[in-house]
Design a protein around this motif. Structure first.
Motif, PDB file in Angstrom:
ATOM      1  N   GLY A   1     -75.216   4.403 -56.525  1.00  0.00           N
ATOM      2  CA  GLY A   1     -76.356   4.183 -57.395  1.00  0.00           C
ATOM      3  C   GLY A   1     -76.479   2.719 -57.774  1.00  0.00           C
ATOM      4  N   TYR A   2     -76.934   2.459 -58.989  1.00  0.00           N
ATOM      5  CA  TYR A   2     -77.200   1.097 -59.460  1.00  0.00           C
ATOM      6  C   TYR A   2     -75.957   0.500 -60.112  1.00  0.00           C
ATOM      7  N   TRP A   3     -75.771  -0.805 -59.927  1.00  0.00           N
ATOM      8  CA  TRP A   3     -74.735  -1.549 -60.661  1.00  0.00           C
ATOM      9  C   TRP A   3     -75.249  -2.948 -60.962  1.00  0.00           C
ATOM     10  N   ASP A   4     -74.598  -3.625 -61.858  1.00  0.00           N
ATOM     11  CA  ASP A   4     -75.071  -4.915 -62.346  1.00  0.00           C
ATOM     12  C   ASP A   4     -74.518  -6.043 -61.483  1.00  0.00           C
ATOM     13  N   GLY A   5     -75.150  -6.237 -60.335  1.00  0.00           N
ATOM     14  CA  GLY A   5     -74.706  -7.280 -59.429  1.00  0.00           C
ATOM     15  C   GLY A   5     -74.853  -8.674 -60.005  1.00  0.00           C
ATOM     16  N   GLY A   6     -75.857  -8.874 -60.869  1.00  0.00           N
ATOM     17  CA  GLY A   6     -76.056 -10.191 -61.464  1.00  0.00           C
ATOM     18  C   GLY A   6     -74.883 -10.627 -62.313  1.00  0.00           C
ATOM     19  N   THR A   7     -74.285  -9.682 -63.032  1.00  0.00           N
ATOM     20  CA  THR A   7     -73.132 -10.025 -63.874  1.00  0.00           C
ATOM     21  C   THR A   7     -71.915 -10.361 -63.032  1.00  0.00           C
ATOM     22  N   VAL A   8     -71.694  -9.611 -61.957  1.00  0.00           N
ATOM     23  CA  VAL A   8     -70.578  -9.927 -61.057  1.00  0.00           C
ATOM     24  C   VAL A   8     -70.763 -11.324 -60.476  1.00  0.00           C
ATOM     25  N   PHE A   9     -71.958 -11.614 -60.007  1.00  0.00           N
ATOM     26  CA  PHE A   9     -72.254 -12.939 -59.464  1.00  0.00           C
ATOM     27  C   PHE A   9     -71.990 -14.023 -60.502  1.00  0.00           C
ATOM     28  N   GLU A  10     -72.513 -13.820 -61.704  1.00  0.00           N
ATOM     29  CA  GLU A  10     -72.358 -14.825 -62.762  1.00  0.00           C
ATOM     30  C   GLU A  10     -70.887 -15.106 -63.041  1.00  0.00           C
ATOM     31  N   TRP A  11     -70.069 -14.058 -63.119  1.00  0.00           N
ATOM     32  CA  TRP A  11     -68.672 -14.259 -63.481  1.00  0.00           C
ATOM     33  C   TRP A  11     -67.838 -14.779 -62.320  1.00  0.00           C
ATOM     34  N   TRP A  12     -68.156 -14.406 -61.105  1.00  0.00           N
ATOM     35  CA  TRP A  12     -67.470 -15.040 -59.980  1.00  0.00           C
ATOM     36  C   TRP A  12     -67.712 -16.547 -59.989  1.00  0.00           C
ATOM     37  N   ARG A  13     -68.952 -16.932 -60.176  1.00  0.00           N
ATOM     38  CA  ARG A  13     -69.326 -18.347 -60.180  1.00  0.00           C
ATOM     39  C   ARG A  13     -68.691 -19.065 -61.365  1.00  0.00           C
ATOM     40  N   ARG A  14     -68.795 -18.461 -62.536  1.00  0.00           N
ATOM     41  CA  ARG A  14     -68.262 -19.091 -63.751  1.00  0.00           C
ATOM     42  C   ARG A  14     -66.749 -19.242 -63.666  1.00  0.00           C
ATOM     43  N   SER A  15     -66.075 -18.176 -63.249  1.00  0.00           N
ATOM     44  CA  SER A  15     -64.621 -18.210 -63.161  1.00  0.00           C
ATOM     45  C   SER A  15     -64.151 -19.190 -62.100  1.00  0.00           C
ATOM     46  N   ALA A  16     -64.843 -19.217 -60.953  1.00  0.00           N
ATOM     47  CA  ALA A  16     -64.473 -20.164 -59.901  1.00  0.00           C
ATOM     48  C   ALA A  16     -64.579 -21.598 -60.401  1.00  0.00           C
ATOM     49  N   ARG A  17     -65.631 -21.900 -61.126  1.00  0.00           N
ATOM     50  CA  ARG A  17     -65.804 -23.266 -61.648  1.00  0.00           C
ATOM     51  C   ARG A  17     -64.735 -23.590 -62.681  1.00  0.00           C
ATOM     52  N   GLU A  18     -64.407 -22.616 -63.530  1.00  0.00           N
ATOM     53  CA  GLU A  18     -63.356 -22.853 -64.516  1.00  0.00           C
ATOM     54  C   GLU A  18     -62.004 -23.098 -63.851  1.00  0.00           C
ATOM     55  N   ARG A  19     -61.829 -22.560 -62.648  1.00  0.00           N
ATOM     56  CA  ARG A  19     -60.577 -22.738 -61.918  1.00  0.00           C
ATOM     57  C   ARG A  19     -60.600 -23.957 -61.014  1.00  0.00           C
ATOM     58  N   GLY A  20     -61.636 -24.763 -61.095  1.00  0.00           N
ATOM     59  CA  GLY A  20     -61.645 -26.037 -60.400  1.00  0.00           C
ATOM     60  C   GLY A  20     -62.527 -26.127 -59.180  1.00  0.00           C
ATOM     61  N   VAL A  21     -63.259 -25.053 -58.840  1.00  0.00           N
ATOM     62  CA  VAL A  21     -64.188 -25.135 -57.717  1.00  0.00           C
ATOM     63  C   VAL A  21     -65.366 -26.016 -58.118  1.00  0.00           C
ATOM     64  N   GLU A  22     -65.726 -26.913 -57.246  1.00  0.00           N
ATOM     65  CA  GLU A  22     -66.822 -27.846 -57.520  1.00  0.00           C
ATOM     66  C   GLU A  22     -68.121 -27.295 -56.921  1.00  0.00           C
ATOM     67  N   TYR A  23     -69.139 -27.144 -57.743  1.00  0.00           N
ATOM     68  CA  TYR A  23     -70.464 -26.705 -57.288  1.00  0.00           C
ATOM     69  C   TYR A  23     -71.374 -27.920 -57.248  1.00  0.00           C
ATOM     70  N   LEU A  24     -71.940 -28.178 -56.086  1.00  0.00           N
ATOM     71  CA  LEU A  24     -72.781 -29.351 -55.879  1.00  0.00           C
ATOM     72  C   LEU A  24     -74.220 -28.918 -55.646  1.00  0.00           C
ATOM     73  N   ALA A  25     -75.146 -29.508 -56.366  1.00  0.00           N
ATOM     74  CA  ALA A  25     -76.569 -29.301 -56.103  1.00  0.00           C
ATOM     75  C   ALA A  25     -76.965 -30.220 -54.957  1.00  0.00           C
ATOM     76  N   GLY A  26     -77.212 -29.631 -53.804  1.00  0.00           N
ATOM     77  CA  GLY A  26     -77.552 -30.441 -52.645  1.00  0.00           C
ATOM     78  C   GLY A  26     -77.836 -29.561 -51.444  1.00  0.00           C
ATOM     79  N   GLU A  27     -78.312 -30.181 -50.381  1.00  0.00           N
ATOM     80  CA  GLU A  27     -78.668 -29.433 -49.179  1.00  0.00           C
ATOM     81  C   GLU A  27     -77.976 -30.042 -47.979  1.00  0.00           C
ATOM     82  N   VAL A  28     -77.295 -29.190 -47.223  1.00  0.00           N
ATOM     83  CA  VAL A  28     -76.661 -29.642 -45.985  1.00  0.00           C
ATOM     84  C   VAL A  28     -77.729 -29.754 -44.913  1.00  0.00           C
TER      85      VAL A  28
END
Length: 407
Positions: free
Chosen positions: A165-192
């Motif tokens: 059925g339905y689940w809150d994919g947006g929250t999973v996405f948000e926390w994966w991204r947030r947690s990764a950044r808190e652990r030192g992953v660098e997110y760059l706004a740019g285009e390859v």
């Protein structure tokens, strides 16, 4: 997430892993890498649109099912359900992370031909063997459980009311991204915009940004969704993936149903499900289903009137009197070979890794696929589920991954 939370200039000129695409898959891989005690390298995630307004993740209908015909796809979804239901635990018990659940109204497949009914029976056997709780239902059983359906043309149904059925994919996405950044992953706004390979053509040595900056990489991950084929071409690789439009409508009914509506897969190809307490979601695509530009989100307003509404009103007569509340267009990253993912490293450009071609299965498969991709990047092999049947070798050979349950 606001653009200001992304860097616009790399903090170093080389990273162990460069992930192109920062939506659900780029963030899943980044997070699973940081969660792996055997990995302590540097990670750069490059995202062309930090608003995520037009990414496939933002337009998903966020559902999960175990009703596949291939046992590996069933296992992938079973891990996905486990991850969702134990989300805080998987995220290290962080009290900031919400507890999640699956709104398990189930998927209802309806077969109107003997061939389709036999397919449901065969898939049911596979699903039961893999531990799924799928039930086959006669038309009489369907009508007794869900009186609102018109089942005059139906021979057999299949439903699973546990972890579908339905689940809150947006929250999973948000926390994966947030947690990764808190652990030192660098997110760059740019285009390859380009890649440089070594002289032998066996490794990507660097990626070039639209700004002109060049970033060296140990390994590169293609997590660019409907743009995946364009990204692969930068490394001289062709994959059979293209953007295809998928249309969604939210509507209310003059006479709401008296019970939850499963995600109903009508034989017409149209699907409809419960959305809110008194709203419903319907989706589908045009019959010709062409490839489109990745920035083409124009709505086809005739599709609702000519195909979608007639199909759902025929199947559920109470939906003759309804009102559309909102509508949108999203994209599948559609694998034209077999509508299943391409995962793992390329067979020649050995440090170029795919997470492409999910063809509508992407969100629900992201926990298992993100975990598996991280394992391949760290160990050069899968440690949990063996995802090698999704490898690039089948693309080169034109050998389809067998899966009958495609929506």
């Amino acid at each position: 997430m606001a653009t200001t939370q992304f860097t616009t200039t790399p903090t170093r000129n080389a990273y162990d892993i460069v992930i192109i695409g920062g939506a659900i898959y780029g963030s899943a891989v980044a997070w699973f890498l940081t969660d792996n005690p055997d990995f302590d390298g540097s990670i750069m995630v490059i995202e062309r649109d930090p608003s995520y307004a037009d990414c496939a993740t933002a337009h998903t209908n966020s559902c999960i099912r175990q009703q596949f015909s291939n046992p590996l796809n069933v296992q992938i979804s079973r891990f996905g359900a486990e991850f969702i239901k134990n989300f805080r635990g998987f995220m290290g018990g962080d009290p900031r992370v919400p507890e999640l659940s699956i709104q398990s109204y189930g998927y209802m497949y309806l077969a109107d031909t003997p061939a389709f009914a036999n397919q449901l029976r065969a898939s049911h056997a596979v699903q039961q063997q893999a531990g799924a709780a799928t039930q086959l239902m006669t038309p009489e059983e369907i009508k007794a459980a869900y009186p609102f359906y018109n089942v005059d043309d139906i021979l057999l149904g299949s439903i699973n009311l546990i972890d579908e059925g339905y689940w809150d994919g947006g929250t999973v996405f948000e926390w994966w991204r947030r947690s990764a950044r808190e652990r030192g992953v660098e997110y760059l706004a740019g285009e390859v915009t380009g890649m440089s390979l070594n002289a032998a053509g066996t490794r990507v040595e660097s990626v070039t940004l639209a700004s002109g900056e060049v970033i060296a990489c140990g390994q590169v991950v293609n997590a660019t969704g409907p743009r995946g084929a364009a990204t692969a071409r930068m490394a001289g690789i062709d994959i059979p993936v293209e953007p295809r439009k998928r249309f969604t409508w939210i509507f209310s009914a003059e006479t709401p149903l008296d019970r939850e509506l499963p995600l109903t897969i009508d034989p017409s190809g149209v699907h409809v499900r419960q959305d809110g307490p008194q709203t419903y979601l319907a989706g589908g695509h045009t019959d010709d289903d062409p490839a489109v530009a990745p920035d083409d989100f124009a709505m086809d307003h005739s599709l609702w009137q000519d195909k979608i509404w007639p199909a759902i009103a025929t199947r559920i007569p109470q939906f003759e009197a309804i009102r559309v509340v909102t509508e949108w267009t999203g994209h599948y990253d559609f694998n034209t070979l077999d509508q299943n993912a391409i995962v793992g490293p390329h067979d020649v450009v050995e440090n170029f890794h795919f997470l492409n071609g999910f063809s509508g299965h992407g969100l629900q498969q992201s926990p298992a696929m993100g975990r598996g991709a991280a394992e391949m990047l760290v160990y050069g092999a899968y440690r949990t589920l063996d995802l090698s049947p999704f490898g690039f070798d089948r693309i080169r050979q034109g050998r389809a991954f067998a899966e009958a349950a495609i929506i």
